[in-house]
Scaffold this motif. Structure first.
Motif, PDB file in Angstrom:
ATOM      1  N   SER A  97      29.113  39.664  39.260  1.00 31.56           N
ATOM      2  CA  SER A  97      29.214  41.051  38.811  1.00 31.56           C
ATOM      3  C   SER A  97      30.585  41.650  39.127  1.00 31.56           C
ATOM      4  O   SER A  97      31.149  42.384  38.321  1.00 31.56           O
ATOM      5  N   THR A  98      31.162  41.313  40.271  1.00 27.59           N
ATOM      6  CA  THR A  98      32.485  41.826  40.612  1.00 27.59           C
ATOM      7  C   THR A  98      33.548  41.261  39.689  1.00 27.59           C
ATOM      8  O   THR A  98      34.453  41.986  39.249  1.00 27.59           O
ATOM      9  N   ALA A  99      33.466  39.986  39.373  1.00 25.04           N
ATOM     10  CA  ALA A  99      34.443  39.380  38.463  1.00 25.04           C
ATOM     11  C   ALA A  99      34.396  40.035  37.086  1.00 25.04           C
ATOM     12  O   ALA A  99      35.435  40.347  36.503  1.00 25.04           O
ATOM     13  N   VAL A 100      33.200  40.275  36.569  1.00 32.03           N
ATOM     14  CA  VAL A 100      33.067  40.896  35.241  1.00 32.03           C
ATOM     15  C   VAL A 100      33.607  42.314  35.254  1.00 32.03           C
ATOM     16  O   VAL A 100      34.363  42.717  34.355  1.00 32.03           O
ATOM     17  N   MET A 116      46.050  35.955  33.524  1.00 35.57           N
ATOM     18  CA  MET A 116      46.250  36.503  34.870  1.00 35.57           C
ATOM     19  C   MET A 116      45.062  37.365  35.287  1.00 35.57           C
ATOM     20  O   MET A 116      44.585  37.282  36.429  1.00 35.57           O
ATOM     21  N   ILE A 117      44.570  38.194  34.357  1.00 39.31           N
ATOM     22  CA  ILE A 117      43.412  39.034  34.672  1.00 39.31           C
ATOM     23  C   ILE A 117      42.205  38.159  35.013  1.00 39.31           C
ATOM     24  O   ILE A 117      41.477  38.431  35.968  1.00 39.31           O
ATOM     25  N   SER A 118      41.986  37.114  34.241  1.00 39.47           N
ATOM     26  CA  SER A 118      40.855  36.220  34.490  1.00 39.47           C
ATOM     27  C   SER A 118      40.982  35.526  35.837  1.00 39.47           C
ATOM     28  O   SER A 118      40.014  35.439  36.602  1.00 39.47           O
ATOM     29  N   ILE A 122      38.445  36.250  39.105  1.00 39.34           N
ATOM     30  CA  ILE A 122      37.628  35.194  39.707  1.00 39.34           C
ATOM     31  C   ILE A 122      38.037  34.951  41.155  1.00 39.34           C
ATOM     32  O   ILE A 122      37.188  34.790  42.033  1.00 39.34           O
ATOM     33  N   ALA A 123      39.338  34.958  41.432  1.00 35.03           N
ATOM     34  CA  ALA A 123      39.820  34.636  42.779  1.00 35.03           C
ATOM     35  C   ALA A 123      39.479  35.716  43.805  1.00 35.03           C
ATOM     36  O   ALA A 123      39.041  35.389  44.924  1.00 35.03           O
ATOM     37  N   MET A 124      39.658  36.973  43.467  1.00 34.32           N
ATOM     38  CA  MET A 124      39.441  38.040  44.447  1.00 34.32           C
ATOM     39  C   MET A 124      37.992  38.134  44.925  1.00 34.32           C
ATOM     40  O   MET A 124      37.763  38.229  46.140  1.00 34.32           O
ATOM     41  N   PRO A 125      36.995  38.099  44.047  1.00 36.72           N
ATOM     42  CA  PRO A 125      35.618  38.108  44.576  1.00 36.72           C
ATOM     43  C   PRO A 125      35.298  36.889  45.441  1.00 36.72           C
ATOM     44  O   PRO A 125      34.563  37.009  46.428  1.00 36.72           O
ATOM     45  N   TYR A 129      34.172  37.303  49.205  1.00 47.53           N
ATOM     46  CA  TYR A 129      32.876  36.731  49.587  1.00 47.53           C
ATOM     47  C   TYR A 129      33.036  35.768  50.767  1.00 47.53           C
ATOM     48  O   TYR A 129      32.269  35.822  51.731  1.00 47.53           O
ATOM     49  N   TYR A 130      34.035  34.900  50.693  1.00 48.19           N
ATOM     50  CA  TYR A 130      34.274  33.954  51.789  1.00 48.19           C
ATOM     51  C   TYR A 130      34.643  34.692  53.073  1.00 48.19           C
ATOM     52  O   TYR A 130      34.139  34.386  54.153  1.00 48.19           O
ATOM     53  N   GLY A 131      35.526  35.682  52.960  1.00 49.59           N
ATOM     54  CA  GLY A 131      35.944  36.438  54.136  1.00 49.59           C
ATOM     55  C   GLY A 131      34.810  37.212  54.773  1.00 49.59           C
ATOM     56  O   GLY A 131      34.683  37.241  55.999  1.00 49.59           O
ATOM     57  N   SER A 132      33.977  37.824  53.947  1.00 53.46           N
ATOM     58  CA  SER A 132      32.879  38.609  54.516  1.00 53.46           C
ATOM     59  C   SER A 132      31.812  37.713  55.139  1.00 53.46           C
ATOM     60  O   SER A 132      31.245  38.056  56.169  1.00 53.46           O
ATOM     61  N   SER A 133      31.538  36.565  54.528  1.00 55.79           N
ATOM     62  CA  SER A 133      30.488  35.709  55.079  1.00 55.79           C
ATOM     63  C   SER A 133      30.962  34.902  56.286  1.00 55.79           C
ATOM     64  O   SER A 133      30.205  34.719  57.238  1.00 55.79           O
ATOM     65  N   SER A 134      32.195  34.434  56.279  1.00 60.57           N
ATOM     66  CA  SER A 134      32.641  33.591  57.385  1.00 60.57           C
ATOM     67  C   SER A 134      33.296  34.383  58.520  1.00 60.57           C
ATOM     68  O   SER A 134      33.054  34.079  59.688  1.00 60.57           O
ATOM     69  N   LEU A 135      34.096  35.377  58.202  1.00 62.81           N
ATOM     70  CA  LEU A 135      34.781  36.130  59.253  1.00 62.81           C
ATOM     71  C   LEU A 135      33.945  37.278  59.794  1.00 62.81           C
ATOM     72  O   LEU A 135      33.894  37.504  60.998  1.00 62.81           O
ATOM     73  N   LEU A 136      33.321  38.027  58.895  1.00 62.16           N
ATOM     74  CA  LEU A 136      32.591  39.219  59.316  1.00 62.16           C
ATOM     75  C   LEU A 136      31.093  38.992  59.472  1.00 62.16           C
ATOM     76  O   LEU A 136      30.386  39.854  59.973  1.00 62.16           O
ATOM     77  N   ARG A 137      30.618  37.866  58.979  1.00 61.45           N
ATOM     78  CA  ARG A 137      29.193  37.524  59.006  1.00 61.45           C
ATOM     79  C   ARG A 137      28.343  38.569  58.290  1.00 61.45           C
ATOM     80  O   ARG A 137      27.278  38.963  58.753  1.00 61.45           O
ATOM     81  N   VAL A 138      28.870  39.055  57.165  1.00 65.90           N
ATOM     82  CA  VAL A 138      28.152  39.995  56.317  1.00 65.90           C
ATOM     83  C   VAL A 138      27.801  39.247  55.042  1.00 65.90           C
ATOM     84  O   VAL A 138      28.677  38.774  54.326  1.00 65.90           O
TER      85      VAL A 138
END
Length: 146
Positions: A97-100, A116-118, A122-125, A129-138
């Motif tokens: 949903s964030t990518a769309v 570039m937009i595509s 895709i890269a930012m979400p 997602y990786y940062g929130s799940s692995s670093l912040l445990r959210v």
């Protein structure tokens, strides 16, 4: 506005009283708010210095700097995207949903470099997602269509 954002960022960076009620992680409960405050401060400084330079030089505003308020179609599009994002998140998950929505907002902001937009949409979400799940445990919502 830049001055207000910079002042709020300084308060977030320097005040330890804001820690109450925060989620405790290995990095501390004020880690994420302070990282966000640094980004807000950096972006506010970039915008503020540019605006101050234009004010001092008494430069006329370019057509792209003037916001056309005659119609509400643009505002309605952004509100519609917000509602689509809000209601699609539990079903499509954060990444999809964030990518769309990122792609749609970039397209509405006149971005025409589709590759570039595509890539960024895709890269930012994935990074968030990786940062929130692995670093912040959210844990952010995942795909749940069944």
């Amino acid at each position: 506005m830049s001055s207000v954002l910079i002042l709020v960022s300084v308060i977030i960076l320097t005040s330890d009283r804001l820690v109450e009620g925060g989620m405790e992680t290995d990095l501390g409960s004020m880690f994420l708010p302070r990282v966000v405050a640094c980004f807000i401060m950096a972006f506010s400084l970039m915008i503020g210095i540019s605006s101050l330079y234009k004010l001092i030089a008494q430069t006329a505003m370019a057509d792209t700097e003037v916001i056309n308020l005659s119609g509400l179609l643009g505002v309605a599009c952004y509100i519609g995207l917000l509602l689509i994002y809000w209601f699609s998140m539990p079903y499509l998950g954060f990444i999809v949903s964030t990518a769309v929505v990122m792609f749609a907002v970039a397209w509405l902001l006149q971005g025409r470099n589709v590759a570039m937009i595509s890539m960024l949409s895709i890269a930012m979400p994935l990074i968030v997602y990786y940062g929130s799940s692995s670093l912040l445990r959210v844990e952010l919502p995942v795909w749940s269509i069944s």
